[in-house]
Design a protein around this motif. Structure first.
Motif, PDB file in Angstrom:
ATOM      1  N   TYR A  87      54.603  45.337  26.099  1.00 56.46           N
ATOM      2  CA  TYR A  87      53.590  44.708  25.344  1.00 56.46           C
ATOM      3  C   TYR A  87      52.672  45.860  25.167  1.00 56.46           C
ATOM      4  N   ARG A 113      48.522  40.463  34.544  1.00 52.11           N
ATOM      5  CA  ARG A 113      49.468  39.074  33.249  1.00 52.11           C
ATOM      6  C   ARG A 113      48.904  39.461  32.481  1.00 52.11           C
ATOM      7  N   LEU A 114      49.254  39.175  31.402  1.00 49.19           N
ATOM      8  CA  LEU A 114      48.993  40.294  29.834  1.00 49.19           C
ATOM      9  C   LEU A 114      48.159  39.441  29.212  1.00 49.19           C
ATOM     10  N   ILE A 171      46.928  38.004  25.996  1.00 48.66           N
ATOM     11  CA  ILE A 171      47.340  37.702  24.821  1.00 48.66           C
ATOM     12  C   ILE A 171      46.405  36.668  24.153  1.00 48.66           C
ATOM     13  N   VAL A 177      55.258  34.217  29.655  1.00 46.17           N
ATOM     14  CA  VAL A 177      55.101  35.895  30.204  1.00 46.17           C
ATOM     15  C   VAL A 177      54.695  35.162  31.060  1.00 46.17           C
ATOM     16  N   ASN A 178      53.655  34.714  31.387  1.00 51.09           N
ATOM     17  CA  ASN A 178      52.684  34.737  32.244  1.00 51.09           C
ATOM     18  C   ASN A 178      52.446  34.162  33.157  1.00 51.09           C
ATOM     19  N   ARG A 228      56.746  42.537  33.979  1.00 51.50           N
ATOM     20  CA  ARG A 228      55.665  42.118  32.903  1.00 51.50           C
ATOM     21  C   ARG A 228      55.624  42.365  31.226  1.00 51.50           C
ATOM     22  N   GLU A 229      54.936  43.353  31.254  1.00 46.00           N
ATOM     23  CA  GLU A 229      55.093  44.084  29.629  1.00 46.00           C
ATOM     24  C   GLU A 229      56.639  44.916  28.928  1.00 46.00           C
ATOM     25  N   TYR A 265      58.592  40.244  28.924  1.00 43.77           N
ATOM     26  CA  TYR A 265      57.825  39.467  27.255  1.00 43.77           C
ATOM     27  C   TYR A 265      58.524  40.049  26.285  1.00 43.77           C
ATOM     28  N   SER A 266      60.264  40.819  26.777  1.00 40.39           N
ATOM     29  CA  SER A 266      61.048  41.170  25.856  1.00 40.39           C
ATOM     30  C   SER A 266      61.670  39.954  25.935  1.00 40.39           C
ATOM     31  N   SER A 274      58.816  37.006  25.180  1.00 42.62           N
ATOM     32  CA  SER A 274      57.399  37.310  24.237  1.00 42.62           C
ATOM     33  C   SER A 274      56.225  36.244  24.668  1.00 42.62           C
ATOM     34  N   ARG A 275      56.143  35.608  22.885  1.00 39.87           N
ATOM     35  CA  ARG A 275      54.239  34.925  22.848  1.00 39.87           C
ATOM     36  C   ARG A 275      54.646  32.774  23.048  1.00 39.87           C
TER      37      ARG A 275
END
Length: 381
Positions: A198, A210-211, A213, A232-233, A253-254, A258-259, A262-263
């Motif tokens: 990420y 957590r990302l 986003i 992801v979070n 996580r990243e 995330y892979s 994703s979102r």
């Protein structure tokens, strides 16, 4: 004629002496680097020890209050392992069998050292319904995927003969056969160092990293109703894997999650999810079972995945400084590993420089013996 020979002797002598001087400078450079790296490693060792002592006291003081949560987490992990072991001929089943029943012997195998785990064992989800949905979204093959730190680790899992056929006596195939669990069919392996992490920031002061986003927006600029967050979070990650899970310092996580997700959006209901279609780009799920795999691809019906993530141990409720201490210890250990690797590289370069210096020294002494009347005694390093 004699003057010409003398000039040539002086020229060659100077050339050899300059080469020795240059090699000597390289020797000194590598020696100084090793001294610096040793001091850095020793300093990290001392800092790690001090932090572990302080961390141990903190951990002991708070232990009694989390025993029930920890016990629940252990039971949940055991259930996940039991379900993985039911897939006897899978790579994940063989890995779990080796870890649980042959741990001491397996830990010494190079390929096992590079394996971080199975996807299903690397995250925790407390809500049973969300757990089922996320596991269903990933699918059994992905939940059973082996996660390796490096590509070298992947190469050690499977080898091939000259015709390109899998060698069933080596790698994970050979290990499976040795414990009467022959590996059958294909299996997924994820290489952390080959994943694109990420690229942006984390949420400030979040112990779970957590990302950060950006929230989805409908064409009118409003947030879609029923949006609960990004998948992801919603996976809790053990603190040991939040930092420096890869050689470049990234956490799970990243990279891994995330892979995988994703979102991916999470919505309260199917209706909410369908109303949010204009802002869904990487798939979505809803708590009542709706699923969009990716843009324009809907997953209908229902299926039960027996392999799901374990529940958390309750560690996410611990104070921020607890995780900060764990993060610092993890980061210092990672820096120590990098320092040791740098020391090994510098030592190899030093050995090579010493070898070259000895060769040039012998060449120089041989030259002096042949033309001692035209050269002066060298100033050795």
């Amino acid at each position: 004629m004699q003057n010409g020979n003398a000039e040539a002797a002086v020229y060659n002598s100077k050339k050899l002496e300059d080469a020795m001087h240059e090699t000597g400078l390289k020797l000194k450079h590598h020696e100084e680097n090793i001294i610096f790296l040793k001091a850095q490693k020793n300093g990290l060792d001392n800092s790690i020890l001090d932090m572990q002592v302080a961390f141990g006291k903190y951990h002991t003081a708070g232990k009694s209050g989390s025993e029930n949560e920890e016990l629940s987490h252990v039971r949940s992990e055991e259930e996940t392992i039991e379900h993985i072991l039911k897939h006897e001929k899978s790579a994940a089943g063989i890995w779990c069998q080796l870890k649980t029943h042959h741990g001491t012997q397996a830990s010494h195998l190079p390929m096992m050292k590079d394996i971080l785990g199975v996807v299903a064992m690397l995250g925790n989800v407390d809500d049973d319904n969300l757990n089922r949905l996320l596991s269903d979204y990933l699918g059994l093959e992905t939940m059973l995927a082996i996660v390796c730190k490096t590509y070298d680790g992947i190469k050690s899992l499977e080898t091939y003969d000259k015709e390109g056929h899998v060698n069933k006596t080596l790698g994970l195939h050979g290990l499976g056969a040795s414990i009467q669990r022959p590996l059958d069919g294909r299996f997924l392996v994820i290489c952390l160092e080959k994943l694109r992490p990420y690229p942006d920031d984390f949420i400030d002061d979040d112990p779970q990293r957590r990302l950060d986003i950006p929230k989805p927006r409908l064409p009118n600029g409003e947030s879609p109703p029923g949006f609960l967050g990004f998948a992801v979070n919603m996976v809790n990650i053990d603190s040991v894997n939040l930092y420096c899970a890869t050689s470049t310092g990234y956490g799970l996580r990243e990279t891994l999650f995330y892979s995988l997700f994703s979102r991916l959006h999470v919505y309260k209901t199917r209706e909410d999810m369908l109303q949010a279609l204009p802002c869904i780009r990487h798939g979505a799920i809803s708590l009542d079972g709706g699923m969009i795999k990716h843009n324009g691809v809907f997953s209908l019906g229902k299926r039960e995945i027996d392999v799901k993530f374990p529940k958390s141990s309750g560690r996410s409720s611990l104070p921020q400084n607890y995780f900060e201490m764990e993060r610092q210890i993890k980061e210092m250990k990672w820096k120590k590993e990098r320092a040791v690797e740098d020391m090994q590289r510098e030592q190899a370069l030093l050995d090579h420089a010493r070898f070259n210096f000895d060769i040039k020294k012998q060449e120089y002494l041989k030259f002096l013996a042949q033309s001692s009347s035209y050269a002066t005694q060298p100033n050795f390093r």
